[in-house]
Design a protein around this motif. Structure first.
Motif, PDB file in Angstrom:
ATOM      1  N   UNK A 180     -14.963   5.049 -29.112  1.00  0.00           N
ATOM      2  CA  UNK A 180     -15.222   3.706 -29.632  1.00  0.00           C
ATOM      3  C   UNK A 180     -13.879   3.036 -29.927  1.00  0.00           C
ATOM      4  N   UNK A 181     -13.832   1.732 -29.763  1.00  0.00           N
ATOM      5  CA  UNK A 181     -12.632   0.989 -30.151  1.00  0.00           C
ATOM      6  C   UNK A 181     -12.397   1.143 -31.655  1.00  0.00           C
ATOM      7  N   UNK A 182     -11.150   1.104 -32.069  1.00  0.00           N
ATOM      8  CA  UNK A 182     -10.842   1.251 -33.498  1.00  0.00           C
ATOM      9  C   UNK A 182     -11.284   0.030 -34.299  1.00  0.00           C
ATOM     10  N   UNK A 220     -23.358   2.371 -35.566  1.00  0.00           N
ATOM     11  CA  UNK A 220     -22.237   1.855 -36.356  1.00  0.00           C
ATOM     12  C   UNK A 220     -22.309   0.334 -36.473  1.00  0.00           C
ATOM     13  N   UNK A 221     -21.435  -0.231 -37.279  1.00  0.00           N
ATOM     14  CA  UNK A 221     -21.412  -1.675 -37.505  1.00  0.00           C
ATOM     15  C   UNK A 221     -20.900  -2.498 -36.341  1.00  0.00           C
ATOM     16  N   UNK A 222     -20.385  -1.835 -35.292  1.00  0.00           N
ATOM     17  CA  UNK A 222     -19.957  -2.544 -34.084  1.00  0.00           C
ATOM     18  C   UNK A 222     -18.528  -3.059 -34.143  1.00  0.00           C
ATOM     19  N   UNK A 223     -18.108  -3.644 -33.032  1.00  0.00           N
ATOM     20  CA  UNK A 223     -16.729  -4.133 -32.903  1.00  0.00           C
ATOM     21  C   UNK A 223     -16.594  -5.457 -33.620  1.00  0.00           C
ATOM     22  N   UNK A 224     -16.066  -5.404 -34.810  1.00  0.00           N
ATOM     23  CA  UNK A 224     -16.007  -6.561 -35.686  1.00  0.00           C
ATOM     24  C   UNK A 224     -14.707  -7.310 -35.482  1.00  0.00           C
ATOM     25  N   UNK A 238     -14.922   2.823 -38.269  1.00  0.00           N
ATOM     26  CA  UNK A 238     -13.503   3.149 -38.462  1.00  0.00           C
ATOM     27  C   UNK A 238     -12.880   2.234 -39.504  1.00  0.00           C
ATOM     28  N   UNK A 239     -13.240   0.951 -39.441  1.00  0.00           N
ATOM     29  CA  UNK A 239     -12.625  -0.039 -40.324  1.00  0.00           C
ATOM     30  C   UNK A 239     -13.166   0.038 -41.755  1.00  0.00           C
ATOM     31  N   UNK A 284     -14.205   9.597 -39.199  1.00  0.00           N
ATOM     32  CA  UNK A 284     -14.530   8.236 -39.662  1.00  0.00           C
ATOM     33  C   UNK A 284     -15.890   7.823 -39.100  1.00  0.00           C
ATOM     34  N   UNK A 285     -16.135   8.131 -37.842  1.00  0.00           N
ATOM     35  CA  UNK A 285     -17.414   7.794 -37.204  1.00  0.00           C
ATOM     36  C   UNK A 285     -18.514   8.741 -37.697  1.00  0.00           C
ATOM     37  N   UNK A 286     -18.183  10.010 -37.811  1.00  0.00           N
ATOM     38  CA  UNK A 286     -19.176  11.019 -38.183  1.00  0.00           C
ATOM     39  C   UNK A 286     -19.531  10.965 -39.669  1.00  0.00           C
TER      40      UNK A 286
END
Lengths: 274, 274
Positions: A20-22, A95-99, A27-28, B26-28
């Motif tokens: 996944x993109x950071x 996940x919350x997606x690429x924000x 991740x964020x 972070x993802x997990x």
């Protein structure tokens, strides 16, 4: 390098390329949900219950899964066929997606990871030693990816020679990081009912019929726990495992209790007959 | 597509290729820390303070940054040179790494993201409307990536036409999700001292000298807040911004207060002279 495959947003890719993109909100901002179940002989056990919880978690966190249940089932099946592992764990992450600004929810990323998993029956007789920890999970009924406390406290568990944490809220017992908790006292089986994640295995246990035994949701304290006849945890991967001690003090006889053993056998039969 | 670059584990790559495997903790498990600062005319402002906090957060979460301060500074500088943006935000993220079992901490992944950022001076006069929310952040002194509550409550903010949340613990004021909070009453400036993230901008404000004004760390309640003469937030990107209302009720005159304005000017001077 893994030779298994992972599902990401409609694609099945090698686990080595499952990225996944950071900019993803997981991740964020640690923003995501998941669910976790197992396949036995290729069958995803109790999958309707896990779907119920997963769709509820997504809704609670304003995340759009983007697939209805039939489509999600198809996605899982396509991965099961590709990997072809009879006994496995399945983790579905949203996940919350690429924000763009690293704060607003975007189009969620849906990831499904499969790994071989064999239930180890011998672990039942080893039992668990738990370490109590004063902590109330936030958004307790939602299966979010927030395990900050549990992972941060791993070195403490090692130091105290304990197997897992038992969370309590100022003495009111809640749950373990990845399992629900039960105690047995005078032929009554109790499991906490307040501010916990409602485990699928927990719900199955609440529906077991055992002669002369009452099984019910009822909060209890650390003192009740210390004075219990038996105690056990429940989870999707561990099924039922007896607890032998809390904070170094033996619970009951420090061996698998009679009622714990009877419930475990009934649960395993339920899983095998699914 | 972005034409900016991101640093990942010693490599500088296009932002479009800045990815982590989904096995990252972070993802997990939402397991990671970060810090966030700005560059003004190419200079990373107060970077020693941010480094202090970042290394402390890593230590608290058992994460090894893998670089000493000189090396981390070099890594940041290499990214600044590559992107060549005078005024920017810098986010340094450290995750739990690629965990084999999705639970144990592995070798952390270090990510540095840069984005253009211009401070908008006009936002000062618009002020903020805050919405109180009963919530105590877990591990409050550590800058973890856990923003579950803040992001989940974005729709509520919109509904209530509020700009941001004000967290309190059963009436004791704590902080905003990404900012510290201050009130002014009878020439005393107070900011909470218990179970909060210690902001770098907050610490700079605490060291400002203003004639006839005392500035100090001291807890206060929502009632104190409602009765304050002035209130403001502090953050690395927003500097000082006045608060005009809490839960729909005006604070002070509902315009930027005299002491808030004086502190803001001193803070901006400190940043420009850095």
């Amino acid at each position: 390098m893994s030779n298994r495959y992972t599902y990401i947003n409609g694609q099945i890719v090698s686990e080595n390329d499952a990225k996944l993109l950071v900019t993803d909100l997981a991740v964020q901002r640690g923003y995501g949900i998941f669910d976790f179940l197992k396949t036995v002989n290729g069958k995803p056990i109790f999958i309707e219950d896990y779907f119920n919880r997963f769709y509820n978690s997504a809704n609670e966190m304003h995340l759009d899964i983007g697939l209805d249940r039939t489509e999600l089932y198809k996605a899982i099946n396509s991965l099961l066929e590709k990997n072809n592992i009879a006994n496995a764990s399945l983790k579905i992450i949203l996940t919350g997606g690429y924000s763009e600004d690293g704060y607003q929810i975007a189009k969620p990323n849906l990831v499904i990871v499969q790994a071989p998993f064999e239930y180890d029956k011998s672990s039942f007789n080893k039992g668990l030693n738990l370490l109590s920890h004063n902590y109330q999970r936030q958004l307790p009924t939602v299966k979010t990816i927030d395990y900050l406390q549990a992972i941060r406290l791993q070195p403490l568990l090692k130091l105290k020679q304990a197997d897992d944490l038992l969370y309590h809220n100022n003495g009111e017992v809640r749950e373990c990081p990845r399992a629900n908790i039960f105690i047995v006292k005078d032929n009554e089986v109790l499991t906490p009912n307040t501010d916990i994640l409602r485990g699928i295995t927990r719900s199955k246990i609440l529906n077991i019929n055992l002669d002369d035994v009452t099984i019910k949701e009822q909060d209890f304290t650390l003192d009740d726990f210390a004075n219990a006849d038996e105690a056990f945890i429940s989870s999707s991967t561990k099924n039922i495992l007896p607890v032998f001690s809390l904070d170094g003090k033996a619970i009951g006889t420090g061996t698998p209790g009679k009622i714990t053993t009877a419930l475990s056998e009934k649960l395993l039969a339920m899983i095998n007959n699914y």
